[in-house]
Design a protein around this motif. Sequence first.
Motif, short mmCIF file in Angstrom:
data_model
loop_
_atom_site.label_atom_id
_atom_site.label_comp_id
_atom_site.label_asym_id
_atom_site.label_seq_id
_atom_site.Cartn_x
_atom_site.Cartn_y
_atom_site.Cartn_z
N THR A 1 0.92 -1.33 -0.01
CA THR A 1 -0.02 0.06 -0.04
C THR A 1 0.90 1.26 0.11
OG1 THR A 1 -0.21 0.47 2.50
CG2 THR A 1 -1.78 -1.13 1.70
N ALA A 2 -0.12 2.36 0.00
CA ALA A 2 0.96 3.76 0.16
C ALA A 2 1.37 4.02 1.28
CB ALA A 2 -0.09 4.74 -0.43
N VAL A 3 1.16 3.37 2.30
CA VAL A 3 1.46 3.67 3.81
C VAL A 3 2.90 3.17 3.89
CG1 VAL A 3 1.00 3.29 6.07
CG2 VAL A 3 -0.88 3.03 4.38
N GLY A 4 3.46 4.28 4.27
CA GLY A 4 5.23 4.02 4.23
C GLY A 4 5.50 3.28 5.63
N HIS A 5 6.73 2.94 5.72
CA HIS A 5 7.04 1.98 7.08
C HIS A 5 6.68 2.95 8.23
CE1 HIS A 5 11.22 3.24 8.52
NE2 HIS A 5 11.22 3.41 7.26
N ASP A 6 7.29 4.28 8.33
CA ASP A 6 6.79 5.21 9.41
C ASP A 6 5.59 5.91 9.39
OD1 ASP A 6 7.73 6.60 7.40
OD2 ASP A 6 9.20 7.60 8.27
N GLU A 7 4.54 5.33 8.55
CA GLU A 7 3.42 6.19 8.53
C GLU A 7 2.10 5.23 9.19
OE1 GLU A 7 3.31 9.17 4.98
OE2 GLU A 7 3.29 6.79 4.17
N MET A 8 1.09 5.66 9.21
CA MET A 8 -0.08 4.81 9.66
C MET A 8 -1.23 5.40 8.90
SD MET A 8 -0.82 4.81 13.78
CE MET A 8 -2.53 4.55 14.10
N LEU A 9 -2.05 4.36 8.68
CA LEU A 9 -3.54 4.82 8.19
C LEU A 9 -4.44 5.20 9.49
CD1 LEU A 9 -5.78 4.70 6.04
CD2 LEU A 9 -6.01 2.29 6.56
N ILE A 10 -4.90 6.36 9.32
CA ILE A 10 -5.80 6.81 10.55
C ILE A 10 -7.21 6.74 10.17
CG2 ILE A 10 -3.91 7.69 11.80
CD1 ILE A 10 -5.10 10.31 10.89
N GLU A 11 -7.64 6.92 9.06
CA GLU A 11 -9.10 7.28 8.74
C GLU A 11 -9.44 6.86 7.30
OE1 GLU A 11 -11.35 10.65 10.68
OE2 GLU A 11 -10.90 11.12 8.51
#
Lengths: 309, 804
Positions: free
Chosen positions: A161-171
Motif C-alpha cells: 500500500t501507499a502507507v510508508g513504514h513510518d506512517e499509519m493509516l488513521i481514517e
Amino acid sequence: MQVPAPFEYERATSVDHAIGLLERLGDEARLVAGGHSLIPMMKLRLTDLEYLIDINDLHDELGYVRMGTDEVRIGAMTRHRELLESAELAALFPIFADAEAVIADPVVRNRGTIGGSLCQADPSEDLSAVCTTLDASCVIQGSGGQRVVSMEDFHHGPYETAVGHDEMLIEIRIPVRSGGSSAYAKVERRAGDWAVTSVGSAVWMDGPVITAARVGLAAVGPNTTGIPAISEAMRGQVPSEELYARAGAIAAESCSPTTDNRGTADYKRHLADELTRRTLRRAVERITAGLEGDAATTHSNTNDSDGRA
Amino acid sequence: MTITQDTQETQQPREDHDHVDNDHKPMGHGRMLRKEDPRFIRGLGQYCDDIQLTGMLHLAILRSPVAHARITSIDISAAQAHPKVRLVVTGAMLAEKGLAWMPTLSNDVQAVLATDKVRFQGQEVAFVVAEDRYAARDALELIDVDYEELTPVVDVRKALAPDAPVIRDDLEGKTDNHCFDWETGDKDATEAVFASADVVVTQDIVYPRVHPAPMETCGAVADFDRVSGKLTLWSTTQAPHAHRTLYAIVAGIPEHKIRVISPDIGGGFGNKVPIYPGYVCAIVGSLLTGKPVKWMEDRSENLVSTGFARDYVMRGEIAATKEGRILAIRTNVLADHGAFNGVASPVKYPAGFFGVFTGSYDIEAAYCHMTAVYTNKAPGGVAYACSFRITEAVYLVERLVDCLAYDLEMDPALLRRKNFIQPEQFPYTTKTGWVYDSGEYERALDLTLEIAGYDELRREQAEKRARGELMGIGVAFFTEAVGAGPRKDMDILGLGMADGCELRVHPTGKAVVRLSVQSQGQGHETTFAQIVAEEIGIPPEDIDVVHGDTDNTPFGLGTYGSRSTPVSGAAAALVARKVRDKARIIASGMLEVSVADLDWEKGSFHVKGDPGRSVTIQDIAMRAHGAGDLPEGVEGGLEAQICYNPDNLTYPFGAYLCVVDIDPGTAVVKVRRFVAVDDCGTRINPMIIEGQVHGGLTDGVGMALMEMISFDEDGTCLSSSFMDYLIPTALEVPHWETGHTVTPSPHHPIGAKGVGESATVGSPPAIVNAVIDALKPYGIRHADMPLTPSRVWDAMRGHATPPI
Ligand SMILES: Cc1cc2nc3c(=O)[nH]c(=O)nc-3n(C[C@H](O)[C@H](O)[C@H](O)COP(=O)(O)OP(=O)(O)OC[C@H]3O[C@@H](n4cnc5c(N)ncnc54)[C@H](O)[C@@H]3O)c2cc1C
C-alpha cells in the motif's frame, strides 16, 4: 502449537507515539491492530519483524464511525464487528453490513479492524472492494502530517500500500451523495473462508435514471478503479436486466483471476459477472424501496439478507 | 423423561430428541448424560499438552521443505550453540543406534529421521530438544540442510511409468514404485456375468485424499527414568497396548519397563493409530537427556505429515438386467499410499475391508483388483473414521447404483429396495467372502423415506425443475463391517485383535472396570459403565471406567474401526456376567438356598417364588469381602477378568437421505435436509449414538463439499492449515433428522454393533448423489468430490474433472 520467532513488544499510547516508535525502530517494526492477519503470519514464521507496536489502546482515538452530511469518516481501528453493527452505516451504505456479515467469523470480527484489513491488502480482502465501490479515500499520517489518497493510489498491489513504514493509516473517508444505495455479494467455499470472488456495487439514481454506478471486485486480481466502463455503460440508463448483464460482462472482462484451490479462473470470471448483476440489481431495488417508503424503511431493507451469494 | 430401551425394541419411527433427566439415570442402557462431560465442558480435561513434569524439555522437528531430494549435508553446529538447546539429533545419529528406521503397522518401514533421502514434503529430518518450545522452534532455523532435489512422483497415475524415479531405493532391489497388488472375488465368474448382462455401467470415481484433522494434534511426553530403567510415555494414541509392544520391539526396552498412557484424547478418527516418528523422537530425546521431553506437533505438521485417508482412483462397473436387478460389481483401484506404507489395518487386509464393496445387495458375482503405489506424499492410507476403507467401498457402490438408476431412468430408492439382501438371507455370505450377521434393510430405508416425506420431496423437485431451480434428493444405503476382529483372521503385527476386560466390585458395592480400548471422545466412560450396569445392577455412576494406561488395564488392541463396543463392549458384558455368576453363588449361601432357586432381577437375587427374601449386589459385595463364611470352594472378593475374541465382525447399516439446493448462478450447494436412519443393533446410550452420528454426518458434508489434501506439481502440500483445508462449520450443516431401527447382532453378547463410523461412511454418497440428482437437467451422471462451487460449475458446463 505454532510459535513465533522472538520479537520486542510495545503498546502505543497515541497516534504520535506509534509513529514515533515506527520512525525510531525502522523497518523491522510493525504495527499490530486486530492481529488476525499479522499474528498468523508470525506464528507460521512467514514474516520477519523485530518490534511489534500494539495500537489496540488507540481504539478510543481511532475506533469510530462519524456520519457527516458530505462524508462518513471511519477510524482505522474500527473493528469489523462495529461496522457490522452500525445501524447508521447500514442505513446509508448497506454494502457494509452485507460484506461484514460474510467476512471471516465472529472471533475474527471481534478484533480485526478496517485499518488492518486495508493495510494488509490481501488480494481477497473484502473491505478494499467495499471502499473501492464507495469511492473512499484513505488518510495516512506520518511525522510530517497527513495526506489523503484515493483507493487507487492507496493500493499498490497484493500486500502493498501507499502507507510508508513510518506512517499509519488513521481514517477512511466515504463521500455521501444522495439517491444512492449499494450491495455486496460473496461466494465462498465455506463460511469464514476467504472469497472465491466478491463483488460490491453502488448505484446513484435521479428518479428512474441511473446517474452513477461503481463496482468493486475482490479476489480476482487488482481492482481499485470502480470500473469506469461500467459507470459509463450505466450512466443515464434506466435499470434493466439487459443493463445488469452488460455491466456483468464488463466486470468479467475487467478482472484477471487465477486458478487456485478456491476455483478456476473461468469460474471466478463467471462469478464477477453473476455477482455484479446481482449486486447492481439489489442496490437498485434498495433505492427503489427507499423511495417508496420513508427513510426508516431504507434501513429495514438492509436486513433482507447478508452478502452470502 | 428417561428412556430405557429394551434391547429387543422394535422400530421407533423417529428419534425423540428428549432431554436427558440427569436425576433419573438408567440402571443400565438408556439415555443419560456423559460422565466425562463435566470435566470437558469445564476445560478440565487432561490432554497430552497439559502434562507438565519437573525439568521437562521441549522437542521440535525439522521437516523437509521439498518432496523428493537427496540430503547431501546437515550442519547442526549453530543449533547446538543456541544457549537453550540441549540436544540436536539427525538421521545419521539415529542410524548409529539402529533407530533411523522403524516398522510401520503394515510390514513396511518408515524413516524416523531421514538419512539418505527425503521422500515427502514435511518429512522428519532432524530434531531439537530445548528448554522451551520457543527456543526449540528457533533452533530449527539454525540447522542448515543441503538438499539435492530429485524429480518427485506426484501424479498417482504416473507412479508406475517406466521412467518414474524410484522413491523407495532404501528397499533392497526396488526398481519401481509398486507397493502391492491385491484382489478379491471371482474374476472369471464376474466376467461371465458382465458378458451376458443387459446393462453395464462404467464410471471412473475418485475418492480424494482427505485428512482426519482431529482437534488435538499428535504429541507425546516421554519420561525415561535412568534409575529404574522405566519409560513412561504419555501419547496421543488410540492403541496404547499395541504401541507399547511396538516400542519394546523397536527401542529394545523390555515391555514391562514401558508404560504407555493415553490421557484425554481430543479426537482420533484413525489419525492416532499409527506410530509417528515424533513419538520415537520424544523417547530418544528423553533417553539421551535423562529428562522428560514433550513433543506436540502444530496444526500444519499434523496436516502435512500424519495419517491421511482415502486417495483411491477407482473404475467401477455394475452389471444389471434392464429391469434393474443388479448382477455383478467389478472395480479396479489405483491406491496412493504415499512414501511409506503406513496403513493401519489388520495385516491380512492390505486394502482394509474394501472387500465389502458389494454393499447391501444380493448379487451374483464381484471382483476387485487393486494396485497400490508409492508417491512422494505423506504416508498413511487408512484413517479417518472409515472402518478400514469401507468409506471408499460404500462410496463406490452407492455411486454406481445411482449411475445405474440414472441410465435405467429408475428411482434410486426403488432400485436399491429391489436389490437388498433379504432379512431371511442372514447370515449372508457376500461374493467377496464377508459374512453379514444380521440386517433388515428395507425397514430402515422405508423409515428414512417416511421421515423425509420422499414422495412429497420428489413432487417439490418436479415443480422446482419446471421453474429452473436446482433441487436434488440423494439416497444412500450402507452396510458397515466393524469390530475387528476374530483373531484367527485378524492381527496387527502379529497381535490378535481380541480385547481384555477386568471388573472389580469393591466391598461397598461400587465397581471399577478396566478396558483395553481408549476413548477419543466416544464417551466410553459412560457407555461401558452402562454396559456393566445393565448386567450387574450397579448404577452406572457407581462404576468407574479405567482406560488408556497399559500399567492399569488388560491387554487389547485399542479403539478404531468402530471396534470398541463390538469387541470390548462384549468383553465388558461378559466379565460382568462372570462376576454375577460368582455373586449368585455367594447369594445362595447368604439366602441358604441352592443357586438354582435364585432369580436375578437387575441388582439383586431373590428366592424363587419369594421376592421378599433377597440380597442386593451391594450386600453380596460386602459379604464377598467380609468376615462371614462363603460357600464351599468360593474365594473371597468379587472380581473377574476375561479376554474376548469375537466370532465375527458386526454389520451395522443405515439408510440416508440428503436434500440439497444449488444456486444455478453460482453453483453453490446448500445441504437443506439430511435424514439418517441407523441400525447398530442394541442401543446402549441413544444420546451417545446420536452424537456419533451427528459428528459423522458433519464429516460427510466436509468430504463431499470441501475437504481435500492437494499437492502442487512439486509435491508441496497445499492444504497445510485450516485456511486451506476446510472442515465444515455449523453453518454448512442442516438440522440432523435421525431415526433408528434395531436389528441385534446374533453373536454379540448384548446384540450391539459399532456405530462410530457409520455416518462418515454413509453420508458422502448421500450428499454427492443429491448434488448429481440436482444437476440432472444438465445431463450429468457423475462428478467427483469435493463438490466446491467451482467444481460444480465445471460439472454444469459439462466439464466435470477428477480432482487429481
Ligand atoms: C480465519 C480468518 C478468516 C478471514 N476471512 C476474511 C474474509 O473473508 N474477508 C476479509 O476481508 N478478511 C478476512 N480475514 C482477515 C481479517 O479481516 C483481518 O482482521 C484483517 O485482514 C486484518 O485486520 P487486523 O486488524 O487483524 O490487522 P493486523 O493483523 O493487526 O495487521 C495487518 C497488517 O496491517 C498493518 N496495520 C494494521 N493497522 C494499521 C494501521 N492503522 N496503519 C498502518 N498499518 C496497519 C499491520 O502492520 C499488518 O501489516 C480473515 C482472517 C482470519 C484469521
